[in-house]
Design an enzyme around this catalytic site. Structure first.
Site, PDB file in Angstrom:
ATOM      1  N   TYR A 192       0.787  -1.227   0.000  1.00  0.00           N
ATOM      2  CA  TYR A 192       0.000   0.000   0.000  1.00  0.00           C
ATOM      3  C   TYR A 192       0.824   1.283   0.000  1.00  0.00           C
ATOM      4  CZ  TYR A 192      -3.512  -3.452   1.172  1.00  0.00           C
ATOM      5  OH  TYR A 192      -4.322  -4.554   1.152  1.00  0.00           O
ATOM      6  N   HIS A 209      -7.675   1.334  -6.464  1.00  0.00           N
ATOM      7  CA  HIS A 209      -6.988   0.467  -5.500  1.00  0.00           C
ATOM      8  C   HIS A 209      -5.510   0.819  -5.519  1.00  0.00           C
ATOM      9  CE1 HIS A 209     -10.509  -2.011  -4.910  1.00  0.00           C
ATOM     10  NE2 HIS A 209     -10.685  -1.947  -6.217  1.00  0.00           N
TER      11      HIS A 209
END
EC number: 4.2.1.10
Length: 151
Positions: free
Chosen positions: A26, A101
């Site tokens: 991430y 995402h």
């Protein structure tokens, strides 16, 4: 359309942990940094950006129901793979949306490959980290400005 064009940014569960949660997937940007950068870019384009992040599905649904946004940018996070209710909320208000995402969900576990949102989104951006949000914002702004010129 509202007097000042508006985009609703929706971030799902665990995204409040960005910057410290699995940075290999991430990245190191916090959600606050991402949102601040997006708000600055939106303001420069004459767009109001509203934001909600919640780990509670019903709060995200209520924010969508109550929104008068021209576009939605959504990172449903784990709800991507499970939430018919969140999908139905987006379809119910008929606000165009872009799915984002941070990680490339297609290079991860098989259960992450299915999205309840992608087939209804006007676009999907994944795997580009925090920069993916900026790409989504630029696409949303372009669509809003194109709609303003048409109508």
């Amino acid at each position: 359309m509202s007097s000042q064009p508006k985009i609703l940014l929706v971030n799902g569960p665990n995204l409040n942990l960005l910057g410290r949660r699995e940075p290999g997937h991430y990245g190191h940007h916090t959600l606050e940094q991402i949102v601040d950068d997006l708000k600055q870019s939106a303001t420069q384009a004459g767009i109001q950006l509203d934001h909600i992040q919640s780990n509670a599905e019903h709060l995200l649904i209520e924010a969508i129901h109550n929104s008068d946004a021209d576009m939605v940018i959504i990172n449903p996070a784990a709800f991507t793979h499970t939430s018919v209710a969140l999908r139905d909320a987006l379809l119910g208000v008929a606000i165009p949306f872009i799915e984002v995402h941070l990680s490339n969900v297609h290079s991860r576990e098989p259960f992450r490959h299915h999205s309840y949102f992608s087939d209804k989104a006007i676009g999907v951006i994944c795997g580009l980290g925090a920069q993916g949000y900026q790409f989504a914002l630029q696409a949303a702004i372009a669509r809003i400005h194109a709609a303003e010129k048409q109508g």
